[in-house]
Write a protein that holds these residues in place. Structure first.
Motif, PDB file in Angstrom:
ATOM      1  N   ILE A   1     -28.022   9.864   4.982  1.00  0.00           N
ATOM      2  CA  ILE A   1     -28.685  10.249   6.231  1.00  0.00           C
ATOM      3  C   ILE A   1     -29.136  11.688   6.037  1.00  0.00           C
ATOM      4  O   ILE A   1     -28.318  12.563   5.733  1.00  0.00           O
ATOM      5  CB  ILE A   1     -27.720  10.159   7.435  1.00  0.00           C
ATOM      6  CG1 ILE A   1     -27.227   8.719   7.629  1.00  0.00           C
ATOM      7  CG2 ILE A   1     -28.399  10.681   8.707  1.00  0.00           C
ATOM      8  CD1 ILE A   1     -26.136   8.581   8.701  1.00  0.00           C
ATOM      9  N   LEU A   2     -30.438  11.914   6.184  1.00  0.00           N
ATOM     10  CA  LEU A   2     -30.978  13.267   6.009  1.00  0.00           C
ATOM     11  C   LEU A   2     -31.568  13.730   7.330  1.00  0.00           C
ATOM     12  O   LEU A   2     -32.455  13.078   7.881  1.00  0.00           O
ATOM     13  CB  LEU A   2     -32.061  13.263   4.925  1.00  0.00           C
ATOM     14  CG  LEU A   2     -32.860  14.564   4.791  1.00  0.00           C
ATOM     15  CD1 LEU A   2     -31.975  15.695   4.289  1.00  0.00           C
ATOM     16  CD2 LEU A   2     -34.052  14.375   3.865  1.00  0.00           C
ATOM     17  N   VAL A   3     -31.079  14.843   7.839  1.00  0.00           N
ATOM     18  CA  VAL A   3     -31.658  15.408   9.048  1.00  0.00           C
ATOM     19  C   VAL A   3     -32.597  16.526   8.615  1.00  0.00           C
ATOM     20  O   VAL A   3     -32.170  17.485   7.954  1.00  0.00           O
ATOM     21  CB  VAL A   3     -30.584  15.950  10.011  1.00  0.00           C
ATOM     22  CG1 VAL A   3     -31.230  16.359  11.330  1.00  0.00           C
ATOM     23  CG2 VAL A   3     -29.490  14.916  10.239  1.00  0.00           C
ATOM     24  N   SER A   4     -33.852  16.373   8.932  1.00  0.00           N
ATOM     25  CA  SER A   4     -34.847  17.352   8.503  1.00  0.00           C
ATOM     26  C   SER A   4     -35.804  17.605   9.663  1.00  0.00           C
ATOM     27  O   SER A   4     -36.384  16.671  10.202  1.00  0.00           O
ATOM     28  CB  SER A   4     -35.603  16.805   7.280  1.00  0.00           C
ATOM     29  OG  SER A   4     -36.310  17.846   6.661  1.00  0.00           O
ATOM     30  N   ASP A   5     -35.920  18.862  10.041  1.00  0.00           N
ATOM     31  CA  ASP A   5     -36.720  19.180  11.220  1.00  0.00           C
ATOM     32  C   ASP A   5     -37.030  20.679  11.186  1.00  0.00           C
ATOM     33  O   ASP A   5     -36.128  21.492  10.945  1.00  0.00           O
ATOM     34  CB  ASP A   5     -35.887  18.849  12.482  1.00  0.00           C
ATOM     35  CG  ASP A   5     -36.735  18.756  13.739  1.00  0.00           C
ATOM     36  OD1 ASP A   5     -37.600  19.635  13.918  1.00  0.00           O
ATOM     37  OD2 ASP A   5     -36.511  17.825  14.522  1.00  0.00           O
ATOM     38  N   ASP A   6     -38.270  21.044  11.423  1.00  0.00           N
ATOM     39  CA  ASP A   6     -38.642  22.468  11.426  1.00  0.00           C
ATOM     40  C   ASP A   6     -37.812  23.269  12.422  1.00  0.00           C
ATOM     41  O   ASP A   6     -37.542  24.450  12.222  1.00  0.00           O
ATOM     42  CB  ASP A   6     -40.127  22.636  11.768  1.00  0.00           C
ATOM     43  CG  ASP A   6     -41.027  22.219  10.608  1.00  0.00           C
ATOM     44  OD1 ASP A   6     -40.485  22.083   9.479  1.00  0.00           O
ATOM     45  OD2 ASP A   6     -42.234  22.012  10.829  1.00  0.00           O
ATOM     46  N   ALA A   7     -37.374  22.590  13.494  1.00  0.00           N
ATOM     47  CA  ALA A   7     -36.604  23.280  14.537  1.00  0.00           C
ATOM     48  C   ALA A   7     -35.240  23.746  14.029  1.00  0.00           C
ATOM     49  O   ALA A   7     -34.575  24.558  14.668  1.00  0.00           O
ATOM     50  CB  ALA A   7     -36.415  22.346  15.735  1.00  0.00           C
ATOM     51  N   LEU A   8     -34.793  23.232  12.859  1.00  0.00           N
ATOM     52  CA  LEU A   8     -33.460  23.580  12.356  1.00  0.00           C
ATOM     53  C   LEU A   8     -33.442  24.876  11.557  1.00  0.00           C
ATOM     54  O   LEU A   8     -32.369  25.399  11.236  1.00  0.00           O
ATOM     55  CB  LEU A   8     -32.925  22.437  11.476  1.00  0.00           C
ATOM     56  CG  LEU A   8     -32.612  21.144  12.237  1.00  0.00           C
ATOM     57  CD1 LEU A   8     -32.321  20.003  11.266  1.00  0.00           C
ATOM     58  CD2 LEU A   8     -31.421  21.357  13.168  1.00  0.00           C
ATOM     59  N   LYS A   9     -34.602  25.401  11.228  1.00  0.00           N
ATOM     60  CA  LYS A   9     -34.664  26.631  10.423  1.00  0.00           C
ATOM     61  C   LYS A   9     -33.916  27.760  11.139  1.00  0.00           C
ATOM     62  O   LYS A   9     -34.140  27.992  12.320  1.00  0.00           O
ATOM     63  CB  LYS A   9     -36.124  27.021  10.207  1.00  0.00           C
ATOM     64  CG  LYS A   9     -36.335  28.065   9.133  1.00  0.00           C
ATOM     65  CD  LYS A   9     -37.842  28.271   8.908  1.00  0.00           C
ATOM     66  CE  LYS A   9     -38.176  29.582   8.239  1.00  0.00           C
ATOM     67  NZ  LYS A   9     -37.628  29.783   6.919  1.00  0.00           N
ATOM     68  N   GLY A  10     -33.007  28.409  10.414  1.00  0.00           N
ATOM     69  CA  GLY A  10     -32.262  29.524  10.996  1.00  0.00           C
ATOM     70  C   GLY A  10     -31.018  29.093  11.754  1.00  0.00           C
ATOM     71  O   GLY A  10     -30.424  29.891  12.481  1.00  0.00           O
TER      72      GLY A  10
ATOM     73  N   MET B   1     -28.425  18.088   5.728  1.00  0.00           N
ATOM     74  CA  MET B   1     -29.447  18.688   6.586  1.00  0.00           C
ATOM     75  C   MET B   1     -30.257  19.604   5.674  1.00  0.00           C
ATOM     76  O   MET B   1     -29.684  20.461   4.998  1.00  0.00           O
ATOM     77  CB  MET B   1     -28.738  19.496   7.684  1.00  0.00           C
ATOM     78  CG  MET B   1     -29.634  20.241   8.621  1.00  0.00           C
ATOM     79  SD  MET B   1     -28.618  21.028   9.920  1.00  0.00           S
ATOM     80  CE  MET B   1     -29.180  22.717   9.748  1.00  0.00           C
ATOM     81  N   ALA B   2     -31.552  19.379   5.577  1.00  0.00           N
ATOM     82  CA  ALA B   2     -32.365  20.166   4.648  1.00  0.00           C
ATOM     83  C   ALA B   2     -33.802  20.219   5.140  1.00  0.00           C
ATOM     84  O   ALA B   2     -34.254  19.316   5.846  1.00  0.00           O
ATOM     85  CB  ALA B   2     -32.317  19.544   3.253  1.00  0.00           C
ATOM     86  N   PRO B   3     -34.545  21.276   4.760  1.00  0.00           N
ATOM     87  CA  PRO B   3     -35.929  21.393   5.190  1.00  0.00           C
ATOM     88  C   PRO B   3     -36.855  20.407   4.465  1.00  0.00           C
ATOM     89  O   PRO B   3     -36.546  19.958   3.356  1.00  0.00           O
ATOM     90  CB  PRO B   3     -36.286  22.839   4.846  1.00  0.00           C
ATOM     91  CG  PRO B   3     -35.314  23.263   3.804  1.00  0.00           C
ATOM     92  CD  PRO B   3     -34.087  22.438   3.996  1.00  0.00           C
ATOM     93  N   ALA B   4     -37.957  20.104   5.098  1.00  0.00           N
ATOM     94  CA  ALA B   4     -39.095  19.398   4.483  1.00  0.00           C
ATOM     95  C   ALA B   4     -38.726  18.095   3.789  1.00  0.00           C
ATOM     96  O   ALA B   4     -39.256  17.772   2.721  1.00  0.00           O
ATOM     97  CB  ALA B   4     -39.812  20.338   3.508  1.00  0.00           C
ATOM     98  N   GLY B   5     -37.816  17.336   4.373  1.00  0.00           N
ATOM     99  CA  GLY B   5     -37.487  16.028   3.807  1.00  0.00           C
ATOM    100  C   GLY B   5     -36.943  16.086   2.389  1.00  0.00           C
ATOM    101  O   GLY B   5     -37.095  15.144   1.603  1.00  0.00           O
ATOM    102  N   GLU B   6     -36.301  17.206   2.037  1.00  0.00           N
ATOM    103  CA  GLU B   6     -35.801  17.409   0.667  1.00  0.00           C
ATOM    104  C   GLU B   6     -34.740  16.373   0.307  1.00  0.00           C
ATOM    105  O   GLU B   6     -33.747  16.208   1.029  1.00  0.00           O
ATOM    106  CB  GLU B   6     -35.202  18.811   0.559  1.00  0.00           C
ATOM    107  CG  GLU B   6     -34.558  19.150  -0.769  1.00  0.00           C
ATOM    108  CD  GLU B   6     -35.563  19.239  -1.921  1.00  0.00           C
ATOM    109  OE1 GLU B   6     -36.548  19.978  -1.767  1.00  0.00           O
ATOM    110  OE2 GLU B   6     -35.340  18.578  -2.944  1.00  0.00           O
ATOM    111  N   THR B   7     -34.936  15.657  -0.813  1.00  0.00           N
ATOM    112  CA  THR B   7     -33.940  14.659  -1.220  1.00  0.00           C
ATOM    113  C   THR B   7     -33.455  14.828  -2.659  1.00  0.00           C
ATOM    114  O   THR B   7     -32.612  14.052  -3.106  1.00  0.00           O
ATOM    115  CB  THR B   7     -34.495  13.216  -1.087  1.00  0.00           C
ATOM    116  OG1 THR B   7     -35.655  13.104  -1.912  1.00  0.00           O
ATOM    117  CG2 THR B   7     -34.842  12.862   0.347  1.00  0.00           C
ATOM    118  N   SER B   8     -33.945  15.831  -3.393  1.00  0.00           N
ATOM    119  CA  SER B   8     -33.568  15.915  -4.828  1.00  0.00           C
ATOM    120  C   SER B   8     -32.062  15.969  -5.028  1.00  0.00           C
ATOM    121  O   SER B   8     -31.521  15.311  -5.905  1.00  0.00           O
ATOM    122  CB  SER B   8     -34.202  17.123  -5.527  1.00  0.00           C
ATOM    123  OG  SER B   8     -35.183  17.718  -4.766  1.00  0.00           O
TER     124      SER B   8
END
Lengths: 259, 323
Positions: A83-92, A62-69
């Motif tokens: 599987i990457l879960v990325s969503d602005d709603a997850l911040k915090g 789970m990471a912000p902004a589609g981060e895949t590095s």
């Protein structure tokens, strides 16, 4: 033997860390890397799949902004997909919200085993993997220093205060591994090239069937109210050893009446 | 939402409540609420006296878990108590291997978050605030819950000083474990205790620890020798327990033991955050390290910039000559 390994992508711990003065959360700007603690789980997952003679390792992050590095590093080691879960709603998100997200992602992969680090290097809350286990109705064995699989069970040597326990556990299960469990491989050039085209399934909170209000800052029910500088220890005496440094220690021991 | 009832997860080892359990009971009492404990094991009745002495009026006895790991059954039993209407406002959990597992499962069962790595708690009316070391203890964060009770705090060892309250033995009330299904699918086949000579690491007045700077496993012998000469215990950084040089039970730090001895001697340890959180509460700290920029020197009362392979043998020789 299909294994899910959790990979946390974090700011480089070698770089200076800072907190956002408003939100008191860790500043996560710039490139993220795979948490070094997760390399052991990735390696363990690859070895177990190889030993079982089939199956693959799926990464969940789970990471912000589609981060895949950070994910690419683990894919280069040999994981099949992510599987990457990325969503602005997850911040915090707090640990429980994060666990709810990760559990939903694990359900999609239907693994025999879920592996995670005992705790992350940046947040070290250390509860998320077992929260995921409880959400999925799985058993969990934490602090594994040795892991093997056979006959539909996982066998673990689990670190304890006194030494270690031998634990036998039904599958599917969640196992958290220490850094002593295996020596992670370095990605080969071929692995790095192959990783670029491995599938990364990017999902949002809605894709997982969760509501935005359940996660992130909106769903968090705890907060950091302030951060202050700790009371500093008064600066000690620093002596460069030129053969007699031990005498300073002896004098210190005498002052404490320990000799 | 006033704080009327505080529960402490009471862990035992070798038939006695752990020191962290007694510290948490002392803290619970100081929060001005009814203090109760949740215990498990073959003989809870025998620890009810000590738990009562430290302030618990009631002990909920989850019973003998036999070969099960405590996470699922203890969390299940607590969730059942809460569901029956017996609802604590705060639950204090020791930051041990089992304590973290129980807190994590309980968090899901009650659908409340947990706050971990707590090193201090302050109460002001209905408010409870927790403190946490950040960045190796350079900064202190204060946190609080904003949602419903119970508030689950996972607290590090030695955050409080244990003081008996001269209370009567606690009343023992049985707490049933509900049907757990697959979550209880982990069984302990054998328990191995590593051999130890001298005082326990987390109780010793002097702790001598070694790290990566020792170079290889065989040089750990000088750490043990120095510890023995000072009637102390030998510790280690995570790097060398993970490398297999010494058993995990020697580990000092975030994922190991928290120590606060009169004197801590760090030999060849750089002082990563992981290590500092486990030992920076020591009354006096001596560090020996080749790298003068090593973070360990920022907490040292006496820092020797030098080679452990030269300084430690000379120190051992000098101490032997005096005895």
């Amino acid at each position: 033997m299909n294994v899910v390994v959790f990979v946390k992508q974090i700011p480089d711990p070698a770089a200076p860390q800072a907190l956002d003065p408003q939100t008191h959360t860790l500043v996560r700007e710039g490139k993220l890397i795979m948490d070094d603690s997760d390399a052991y789980g990735v390696e363990m997952g690859l070895q177990l799949a190889e030993a079982a003679g089939g199956g693959e390792v799926t990464l969940v992050s789970m990471a912000p902004a589609g981060e895949t590095s950070g994910l690419r590093t683990a894919l280069a080691m040999g994981a099949a997909k992510a599987i990457l879960v990325s969503d602005d709603a997850l911040k915090g998100s707090d640990a429980l919200s994060t666990a709810k997200v990760l559990a939903k992602a694990v359900e999609r992969a239907q693994p025999d085993l879920v592996i995670a680090a005992t705790e992350s290097t940046d947040g070290y809350t250390g509860t998320t993997p077992v929260q995921v286990a409880e959400l999925l109705g799985f058993p969990a064995v934490t602090f594994a220093k040795k892991v093997s699989v056979g006959d539909g069970r996982v066998h673990v040597e689990r670190q304890t205060e006194a030494g270690y326990d031998e634990v036998d556990c039904l599958l599917p299960a969640v196992v958290t591994v220490t850094a002593g469990v295996v020596e992670p491989r370095y990605p080969s050039f071929k692995g790095i090239m192959a990783a670029k085209s491995k599938p990364v399934d990017q999902l949002t909170v809605a894709d997982l069937g969760l509501e935005a209000g359940q996660v992130g800052a909106a769903g968090a029910r705890s907060e950091v109210t302030d951060v202050t500088a700790a009371e500093e220890r008064s600066a000690g005496e620093i002596v460069v050893d030129e053969g007699e440094g031990y005498e300073n220690i002896v004098r210190f021991l005498e002052q404490l009446k320990l000799v | 939402m006033s704080i009327d009832k505080v529960w402490v997860l009471a862990e035992s080892a070798e038939g006695k409540p752990t020191s962290t359990t007694l510290e948490l009971l002392t803290q619970a009492r100081s929060m001005g609420a009814t203090t109760e404990a949740v215990a498990w094991g073959a003989d809870t009745a025998s620890v009810a006296g000590v738990l009562g002495n430290y302030g618990a009026t009631t002990v909920y006895d989850v019973g003998d878990l036999a070969d099960a790991l405590p996470g699922a059954p203890v969390a299940g039993a607590i969730a059942s108590l809460v569901a029956s209407g017996n609802r604590p406002d705060v639950i204090l959990v020791p930051a041990s291997y089992d304590g973290r597992d129980i807190a994590a499962r309980l968090s899901v069962r009650l659908d409340v978050p947990v706050i971990t790595n707590v090193v201090n708690l302050t109460t002001d009316g209905d408010e409870v605030r927790s403190q946490h070391g950040l960045f190796g203890g350079a900064q202190v964060a204060t946190a609080r819950f904003t949602g419903d009770h119970p508030w689950i705090f996972v607290v590090r060892a030695k955050s409080f000083t244990a003081e008996p309250a001269d209370g009567a033995a606690a009343q023992v009330v049985s707490a049933a474990v509900p049907e757990l299904g697959a979550t209880n699918g982990a069984k302990v086949l054998a328990r191995h205790a590593e051999e130890r000579t001298g005082p326990k690491l987390d109780e010793a007045e002097v702790v001598v620890s070694g790290g990566r700077g020792l170079g290889d496993a065989e040089h750990y012998a000088m750490i043990e020798e120095l510890a023995k000469l000072l009637h102390g215990a030998a510790g280690a950084s995570r790097a060398i327990v993970d490398a297999g040089w010494v058993p995990y039970s020697h580990q000092v730090g975030q994922t190991g033991k928290t120590v606060k001895p009169t004197l801590y001697i760090a030999c060849g340890i750089s002082g990563a955050t992981q290590h500092l959180v486990g030992m920076k509460g020591s009354k006096n700290i001596i560090a020996i390290n080749k790298d003068q920029d090593a973070p360990i020197f920022s907490v040292a009362d006496l820092g020797i910039v030098g080679d452990v392979h030269k300084v430690v043998p000379k120190l051992i020789e000098a101490l032997k000559a005096r005895s």
